[in-house]
Design an enzyme around this catalytic site. Structure first.
Site, mmCIF file in Angstrom:
data_model
loop_
_atom_site.group_PDB
_atom_site.id
_atom_site.type_symbol
_atom_site.label_atom_id
_atom_site.label_comp_id
_atom_site.label_asym_id
_atom_site.label_seq_id
_atom_site.Cartn_x
_atom_site.Cartn_y
_atom_site.Cartn_z
ATOM 1 C CE LYS A 1 -0.435 0.389 5.048
ATOM 2 N NZ LYS A 1 -0.954 -0.404 6.102
ATOM 3 N NE ARG B 72 -5.279 -0.029 11.879
ATOM 4 C CZ ARG B 72 -4.375 0.233 10.904
ATOM 5 N NH1 ARG B 72 -3.881 1.174 10.362
ATOM 6 N NH2 ARG B 72 -3.986 -1.228 10.337
#
Ligand SMILES: *Cc1c(COP(=O)(O)O)cnc(C)c1O
Length: 356
Positions: free
Chosen positions: A37, A132
């Site tokens: 990514k 998260r």
């Protein structure tokens, strides 16, 4: 000679880093998964990584995975952002595996897998403290039981992620929590879960020192391979190369100007809240690079005597008063990039990429 602002990618250094990570992981019984990514899954860079011996890939975005498939990469790809239910069909058709935390999402993946006649692997994310994604360990058994009811889905393992929201570093304690959960869920499944995905680049040092729990058998590594840095722990990784990427920005103005703006300052524009310290008149360069290319906080001059003063959408101002370099208009200033800079540079269509 390439002219104008551009980003050079040294594929040799990326191959070197990928081979080093593969070698370390191999020696510790860990499967390295290369996370793509950070450079928008640029196929040329992905090829360098797979050539170096890392087979398995991962990305956060379905669009990037599609790009990989279009470029001919047929190997296993894991989606590492919790899937959007709206993309369930694409997730199943493009990726072999995804990281999950919500039963509604697993149901959507199951329905998509059944429609496509596929079996999709799911890795249940365990929140070990970074806050998260993931379920807390106490909630993992219920999610496991619910997922086991669904056809088309196979829970392949558990994973954890730290350093991304809370800034928590991987430790023997939080990884033991992950491994204990893996054991508990294996008991529920009646078979050993094969994947214990123990984190990202920030866990490489533990792998190196041999302090990762034995049960951890997968790491998802992005930053280490491309930048050779570990931003969660705030260090360079000494056995990797840090300079595979260099942004070269063309100088469009060179002048000496005061360090404090002249006139009444409005409250609503660039520099509105900045505090300017009067350092007299100093020499500075404007380069053809701005927020549409990279965030100013994502780059740093390779010249230790140069200093970024600020940037707007298309201009970046660099103080070069103390530099010994002979810069000239039309020449280039070299900048290194951190993870955010790299992300920006690869997301921006304005930054030309040159491979060497
Ligand atoms: C981005 C990401 C990674 C890779 O992190 P690096 O620090 O670049 O190695 C791994 N896992 C997840 C879930 C991620 O979002």
């Amino acid at each position: 000679m390439v002219t104008g602002t551009h980003l050079t990618v040294d594929l040799k250094k990326i191959r070197y880093n990928a081979a080093k990570v593969a070698e370390l992981c191999g020696s510790r019984g860990i499967e390295p998964v290369a996370v793509t990514k950070g450079f928008s899954a640029d196929p040329v860079i992905v090829r360098a990584i797979t050539d170096a011996g890392i087979e398995s890939l991962a990305d956060a975005r379905v669009e990037n995975v599609r790009k990989l498939r279009d470029a001919g990469f047929g190997q296993r790809v894991t989606l590492i952002r919790i899937p959007m239910i709206s993309q369930a069909d694409d997730v199943v058709s493009l990726c072999e595996c995804s990281l999950v935390s919500e039963i509604r999402t697993i149901e959507a993946l199951s329905a998509a897998a059944l429609r496509q006649g596929k079996l999709h692997d799911a890795i249940i994310m365990i929140d070990v403290g970074d806050l998260r994604e993931g379920v807390f360990p106490a909630d993992a058994p219920a999610l496991m039981r619910a997922a086991m009811e669904l056809k088309g889905i196979r829970v392949a393992g558990v994973g954890s992620n730290v350093g991304c929201y809370g800034g928590i570093v991987p430790s023997q304690e939080n990884l033991k929590t992950l491994c204990d959960t893996a054991e508990e869920l294996s008991g529920i499944a009646g078979r050993p879960l094969e994947i214990v995905s123990g984190g990202a680049t920030s866990a490489l040092t533990m792998a190196c020192e041999g302090s990762l729990p034995k049960a951890v058998n997968q790491l998802r590594v992005g930053e280490g391979i491309i930048l050779g840095t570990d931003s969660v722990n705030g260090t360079d990784i000494p056995w990797l190369k840090q300079d595979a990427f260099t942004l070269r920005a063309e100088i469009v103005e060179l002048s000496s100007k005061p360090t404090v703006p002249i006139g009444r300052r409005g409250g609503f524009h660039f520099g509105a809240e900045k505090v300017f310290r009067d350092r007299g008149v100093r020499r500075r360069a404007i380069v053809a690079l701005g927020e549409q290319d990279v965030p100013a906080s994502g780059v740093f001059p390779r010249d230790p005597a140069a200093d970024i003063l600020g940037a707007s959408s298309d201009h970046m101002i660099i103080d070069i008063e103390d530099s010994a370099e002979r810069y000239e208009v039309g020449g280039l200033i070299e900048l290194g990039l951190n993870y955010h800079g790299l992300l920006g540079a690869f997301t921006s269509e304005y930054v030309r990429k040159v491979y060497c």
